[in-house]
Design a protein around this motif. Structure first.
Motif, PDB file in Angstrom:
ATOM      1  N   SER A  15       0.833  -1.204   0.000  1.00  0.00           N
ATOM      2  CA  SER A  15       0.000   0.000   0.000  1.00  0.00           C
ATOM      3  C   SER A  15       0.865   1.251   0.000  1.00  0.00           C
ATOM      4  CB  SER A  15      -0.910   0.005   1.229  1.00  0.00           C
ATOM      5  OG  SER A  15      -1.748  -1.123   1.227  1.00  0.00           O
ATOM      6  N   ALA A  16       1.961   1.214   0.768  1.00  0.00           N
ATOM      7  CA  ALA A  16       2.851   2.371   0.832  1.00  0.00           C
ATOM      8  C   ALA A  16       3.416   2.702  -0.540  1.00  0.00           C
ATOM      9  CB  ALA A  16       3.996   2.095   1.819  1.00  0.00           C
ATOM     10  N   SER A  21       3.292   6.462  -5.398  1.00  0.00           N
ATOM     11  CA  SER A  21       3.311   6.640  -6.846  1.00  0.00           C
ATOM     12  C   SER A  21       2.045   7.271  -7.389  1.00  0.00           C
ATOM     13  CB  SER A  21       3.526   5.275  -7.514  1.00  0.00           C
ATOM     14  OG  SER A  21       2.458   4.393  -7.198  1.00  0.00           O
ATOM     15  N   LEU A  22       1.247   7.879  -6.523  1.00  0.00           N
ATOM     16  CA  LEU A  22       0.006   8.497  -6.968  1.00  0.00           C
ATOM     17  C   LEU A  22       0.271   9.610  -7.974  1.00  0.00           C
ATOM     18  CD1 LEU A  22      -1.968   8.850  -3.631  1.00  0.00           C
ATOM     19  CD2 LEU A  22      -2.469   7.299  -5.503  1.00  0.00           C
ATOM     20  N   PRO A  23      -0.624   9.779  -8.946  1.00  0.00           N
ATOM     21  CA  PRO A  23      -0.441  10.869  -9.908  1.00  0.00           C
ATOM     22  C   PRO A  23      -0.671  12.217  -9.278  1.00  0.00           C
ATOM     23  CG  PRO A  23      -2.582   9.832 -10.215  1.00  0.00           C
ATOM     24  CD  PRO A  23      -1.836   8.994  -9.208  1.00  0.00           C
ATOM     25  N   ALA A 105      -4.475   3.747  -0.227  1.00  0.00           N
ATOM     26  CA  ALA A 105      -4.077   3.371  -1.581  1.00  0.00           C
ATOM     27  C   ALA A 105      -5.297   3.095  -2.445  1.00  0.00           C
ATOM     28  CB  ALA A 105      -3.165   2.152  -1.532  1.00  0.00           C
ATOM     29  N   GLU A 106      -6.273   2.419  -1.878  1.00  0.00           N
ATOM     30  CA  GLU A 106      -7.498   2.090  -2.608  1.00  0.00           C
ATOM     31  C   GLU A 106      -8.243   3.348  -3.045  1.00  0.00           C
ATOM     32  OE1 GLU A 106     -11.766  -0.123  -1.607  1.00  0.00           O
ATOM     33  OE2 GLU A 106      -9.965  -0.625  -0.454  1.00  0.00           O
ATOM     34  N   ASP A 107      -8.225   4.377  -2.190  1.00  0.00           N
ATOM     35  CA  ASP A 107      -8.976   5.607  -2.467  1.00  0.00           C
ATOM     36  C   ASP A 107      -8.113   6.719  -3.066  1.00  0.00           C
ATOM     37  OD1 ASP A 107     -11.063   4.235  -1.356  1.00  0.00           O
ATOM     38  OD2 ASP A 107     -11.028   5.308   0.562  1.00  0.00           O
ATOM     39  N   HIS A 108      -6.857   6.411  -3.379  1.00  0.00           N
ATOM     40  CA  HIS A 108      -5.939   7.388  -3.986  1.00  0.00           C
ATOM     41  C   HIS A 108      -5.746   8.606  -3.087  1.00  0.00           C
ATOM     42  CE1 HIS A 108      -6.137   4.985  -7.591  1.00  0.00           C
ATOM     43  NE2 HIS A 108      -7.451   5.066  -7.577  1.00  0.00           N
ATOM     44  N   VAL A 109      -5.464   8.345  -1.828  1.00  0.00           N
ATOM     45  CA  VAL A 109      -5.219   9.398  -0.841  1.00  0.00           C
ATOM     46  C   VAL A 109      -3.718   9.487  -0.594  1.00  0.00           C
ATOM     47  CG1 VAL A 109      -5.582  10.104   1.558  1.00  0.00           C
ATOM     48  CG2 VAL A 109      -7.475   9.128   0.235  1.00  0.00           C
TER      49      VAL A 109
END
Length: 366
Positions: A15-16, A21-23, A105-109
């Motif tokens: 998850s980390a 790597s989120l946009p 990670a699931e919610d792009h936070v």
């Protein structure tokens, strides 16, 4: 006592990596400065304000650090910003214990680490975040808090200071703040809940039951409140404008602060630092034992103890204490000590940490 099993730790490590790597967000907020304005400091002004052009938490943490370290001597500045959904942890906190990394990670936070102490907070587009940057000689956190309260009062909201660093309305928290000093500059920053999604806050934050009990509440959701609960048409933009107006009243002739080219270059470097997994997560090895408690007047403290051959070989300290130097103060008192209550507690007593020594006693089997 609080150890995670291997599979859970592996899941959180995945998850980390996903979070890091989120946009980059595409949202850009209205600003009060223009690129055509001069980058030199105006001699006739008594203060500045800076409105962030981004909702990227890493970039805003970088702006906060940049202003703290590069503002000209003697100048005061109010920095206002809004972050897209993010969890911001304190300088000395352990993200694996403070956050639900899988849900984030699931919610792009995003996950970000600030340079000040204090606890983990959730930010979204319904939060307005403020930072007061002042010289140490004129630093007055009480006056800054009073300015926030007067601004809220102009909307008919009666907010009052509570505890170490909170503002409450009708007994519920609407704001929290933290502090940091670098050289002769002081930072006091915090968040104001306007239309925040508090259900998501509860989803992502792991708040210790001891902390909730100390606040006399059953959950994160029941502890906090949005300012829009008291003034239905209150918006982040409206509150932002009101804070600038209050800051101008306090400081006289204020002007927009515009970064010079060297500051812009440094901000790019700081952005990379604040977005790096090394800064956000640090090293999180497997610990022999974890001791956690809440110390009166200080906050939560979590001691991650490693032991080899009966001797404490490492002690990682995570805390939401306002004093960011606390881990550096305490670690030498543990490392190298026998893993035994008598010598360890004697060392803590001698160093003036009697309350902590009393807690450590309870961590050993009778």
């Amino acid at each position: 006592m609080f150890e995670k099993n291997r599979s859970a730790m592996k899941k959180e490590m995945v998850s980390a990596c996903a979070i890091s790597s989120l946009p980059k967000e595409e949202v850009t907020l209205r600003t009060h400065q223009s690129a055509s304005q001069p980058t030199t400091i105006q001699q006739d002004v008594t203060g500045y304000y800076f409105i962030s052009p981004t909702t990227n938490a890493h970039e805003n943490m970088a702006y906060d650090q940049l202003l703290l370290e590069t503002l000209p001597p003697g100048n005061v500045c109010l920095f206002l910003y809004v972050n897209a959904p993010s969890v911001i942890i304190g300088q000395n906190q352990n993200p694996y214990r403070e956050c639900d990394l899988s849900a984030m990670a699931e919610d792009h936070v995003r996950l970000a680490r600030r340079i000040s102490g204090g606890g983990a907070v959730y930010h979204d587009l319904g939060n307005l975040n403020y930072s007061f940057h002042t010289p140490v000689q004129t630093y007055d956190p009480t006056a800054e808090t009073e300015m926030i309260c007067r601004t809220l009062s102009s909307f008919g909201i009666s907010a009052v200071p509570s505890g170490r660093n909170d503002l409450t309305v009708d007994g519920r928290k609407c704001s929290g703040s933290a502090f940091c000093r670098r050289g002769n500059r002081q930072l006091h920053h915090g968040t104001l809940l306007v239309t925040c999604d508090t259900s998501r806050m509860a989803r992502y934050l792991h708040v210790s039951p001891q902390k909730l009990q100390a606040k006399g509440v059953a959950s994160v959701h029941s502890r906090v409140c949005n300012l829009s609960s008291f003034v239905k048409d209150l918006t982040v933009e409206g509150l932002k404008d009101a804070l600038i107006k209050s800051f101008k009243k306090e400081n006289g002739n204020i002007a927009p602060y515009v970064l010079n080219p060297s500051q812009t270059d440094l901000h790019r470097t700081l952005c990379m630092y604040h977005a790096s997994p090394a800064h956000i997560y640090g090293e999180t090895p497997a610990f022999t034992d974890v001791w956690e408690t809440r110390l009166e007047g200080m906050g939560m403290i979590s001691l991650h103890i490693s032991v080899s051959h009966g001797v404490i070989t490492d002690c990682r300290i995570y805390t939401d204490a306002m004093d960011v130097s606390l881990p550096q103060q305490l670690q030498p008192l543990f490392v190298g000590q026998p893993f035994s209550p008598v010598p360890l507690c004697a060392t803590l007593y001698d160093a003036g940490w009697g309350t902590l020594a009393e807690f450590v006693k309870t961590c050993f089997p009778l």
